[in-house]
Design a protein around this motif. Structure first.
Motif, PDB file in Angstrom:
ATOM      1  N   SER A 144      43.933  39.269  33.604  1.00  0.00           N
ATOM      2  CA  SER A 144      43.550  40.300  34.584  1.00  0.00           C
ATOM      3  C   SER A 144      44.714  40.863  35.391  1.00  0.00           C
ATOM      4  O   SER A 144      44.545  41.269  36.529  1.00  0.00           O
ATOM      5  N   HIS A 145      45.919  40.880  34.803  1.00  0.00           N
ATOM      6  CA  HIS A 145      47.027  41.535  35.489  1.00  0.00           C
ATOM      7  C   HIS A 145      48.040  42.032  34.468  1.00  0.00           C
ATOM      8  O   HIS A 145      48.174  41.494  33.380  1.00  0.00           O
ATOM      9  N   LEU A 146      48.755  43.065  34.840  1.00  0.00           N
ATOM     10  CA  LEU A 146      49.840  43.608  34.019  1.00  0.00           C
ATOM     11  C   LEU A 146      51.026  43.937  34.921  1.00  0.00           C
ATOM     12  O   LEU A 146      50.851  44.453  36.013  1.00  0.00           O
ATOM     13  N   THR A 147      52.216  43.599  34.455  1.00  0.00           N
ATOM     14  CA  THR A 147      53.417  44.033  35.157  1.00  0.00           C
ATOM     15  C   THR A 147      53.840  45.379  34.600  1.00  0.00           C
ATOM     16  O   THR A 147      53.608  45.683  33.443  1.00  0.00           O
TER      17      THR A 147
ATOM     18  N   VAL B 111      38.641  42.213  27.979  1.00  0.00           N
ATOM     19  CA  VAL B 111      39.997  41.936  27.501  1.00  0.00           C
ATOM     20  C   VAL B 111      40.920  41.646  28.675  1.00  0.00           C
ATOM     21  O   VAL B 111      41.701  40.685  28.663  1.00  0.00           O
ATOM     22  N   PHE B 112      40.849  42.459  29.730  1.00  0.00           N
ATOM     23  CA  PHE B 112      41.698  42.248  30.904  1.00  0.00           C
ATOM     24  C   PHE B 112      41.440  40.882  31.534  1.00  0.00           C
ATOM     25  O   PHE B 112      42.371  40.160  31.891  1.00  0.00           O
TER      26      PHE B 112
ATOM     27  N   VAL C 248      34.739  33.924  30.625  1.00  0.00           N
ATOM     28  CA  VAL C 248      34.097  35.110  31.199  1.00  0.00           C
ATOM     29  C   VAL C 248      34.464  36.355  30.403  1.00  0.00           C
ATOM     30  O   VAL C 248      33.602  37.162  30.035  1.00  0.00           O
ATOM     31  N   GLY C 249      35.763  36.528  30.154  1.00  0.00           N
ATOM     32  CA  GLY C 249      36.210  37.690  29.394  1.00  0.00           C
ATOM     33  C   GLY C 249      35.631  37.713  27.994  1.00  0.00           C
ATOM     34  O   GLY C 249      35.227  38.767  27.489  1.00  0.00           O
ATOM     35  N   GLY C 250      35.574  36.543  27.360  1.00  0.00           N
ATOM     36  CA  GLY C 250      35.007  36.472  26.014  1.00  0.00           C
ATOM     37  C   GLY C 250      33.547  36.882  25.976  1.00  0.00           C
ATOM     38  O   GLY C 250      33.103  37.572  25.059  1.00  0.00           O
ATOM     39  N   SER C 251      32.798  36.470  27.001  1.00  0.00           N
ATOM     40  CA  SER C 251      31.384  36.864  27.070  1.00  0.00           C
ATOM     41  C   SER C 251      31.236  38.378  27.199  1.00  0.00           C
ATOM     42  O   SER C 251      30.374  38.994  26.544  1.00  0.00           O
ATOM     43  N   LEU C 252      32.093  38.994  28.025  1.00  0.00           N
ATOM     44  CA  LEU C 252      32.046  40.447  28.179  1.00  0.00           C
ATOM     45  C   LEU C 252      32.456  41.152  26.892  1.00  0.00           C
ATOM     46  O   LEU C 252      31.904  42.199  26.530  1.00  0.00           O
TER      47      LEU C 252
END
Length: 293
Positions: A141-144, A135-136, A268-272
């Motif tokens: 891959s970042h959050l404020t 999901v990240f 990539v995220g979708g595969s994970l």
């Protein structure tokens, strides 16, 4: 085989509606203040469903304790989750809010283990963590760190708690009745919160009405009914793992509606995410038992 196909269709339907609702809600905040938008959404949705459950004479809660359970589910699953989400969208993006909200499968496994004594295998814990990482990556891959960050995480806590409450009490109620009342009571709580906690804003035009109707009917009535049905029929931890699909649908709806770009992180995220779902739903090995006659 047929049952698996129906289950898959329902999972895609409910997670697709969940994911797209983040983008639609973000658009709606231009016209309506957060708690007011959330409250109107669920009061409208709950009222429509109440009309039909009463018309078809569905079984109503019979005792005061049952009404208390329904109201508590509404306070947690609707008012808590949606209030936190809509408020978070004021200071963080819809993608960041989705990342935090859909941490809830991990929290379901943790809370289920600590509070309800549910035991999950290592492969399931691994699947949850892999899906969470996916999901990240898929969402950027970042959050404020903003007040919305805390509110987004709080929505995940509420959702995990609501999931376990529905799993524990859901079978006491007709699924349509539970969905209708929990949305209606949750919506009333949100409207009270709007009156007390925010400067309400409501701009009425064709766009705001369309957004409100979409959030009220497909993204509330259909989404919640299907979700509660899936929770009643399956293990809460395994079913909740499919929520990792919702952020993917959020990205796709952002691409279709807002013209956001798709890239390598999504692939990539979708595969994970799919790998995580596969591992969480990995069937437990059956050990043959020898019977001595």
């Amino acid at each position: 085989m047929k049952g698996n196909l129906i289950f898959s269709f329902l999972v895609i339907l409910t997670t697709g509606l969940m994911g797209s609702s983040f983008v639609v809600a973000k658009m709606g905040l231009v016209y309506i203040s957060p708690l007011l938008l959330a409250g109107l959404r669920f009061v409208i949705a709950g009222s429509i469903m109440l009309f039909f459950v009463r018309m078809f004479k569905r079984k109503q809660p019979a005792h005061r304790s049952e009404w208390g359970k329904v109201i508590l589910i509404g306070a947690v699953q609707t008012a808590g989750v949606m209030g936190a989400i809509f408020l978070s969208l004021r200071t963080i993006t819809s993608g960041e809010s989705a990342i935090l909200t859909f941490m809830n499968p991990l929290l379901v496994v943790i809370f289920g283990t600590l509070v309800m004594g549910v035991r999950y295998r290592m492969v399931q814990w691994t699947g949850v963590l892999i899906g969470f990482i996916g999901v990240f990556i898929a969402m950027g891959s970042h959050l404020t760190i903003e007040i919305g960050t805390f509110l987004g995480f709080l929505s995940a806590v509420f959702w995990a708690a609501g999931t376990l409450l529905i799993k524990k009490w859901g079978k006491l109620f007709d699924i349509w009745v539970l969905t209708a009342y929990q949305m209606f009571f949750g919506g009333l709580i949100l409207l009270v919160g709007s009156a007390l906690l925010e400067t309400s804003r409501l701009i009425v035009n064709s766009t705001s009405i369309s957004i409100l109707l979409w959030l009220s009917i497909p993204a509330s009535i259909i989404q919640f009914t299907v979700w509660f049905y899936l929770l009643q029929k399956g293990d809460s931890g395994k079913v909740s793992a499919f929520l990792f699909l919702a952020p993917l649908f959020g990205i796709l709806s952002g691409w279709l509606v807002l013209g956001e770009q798709l890239g390598l992180p999504l692939l990539v995220g979708g595969s994970l995410i799919f790998a995580g779902i596969f591992l969480v739903n990995w069937p437990e090995k059956q050990v043959p038992v020898k019977v001595t006659v």
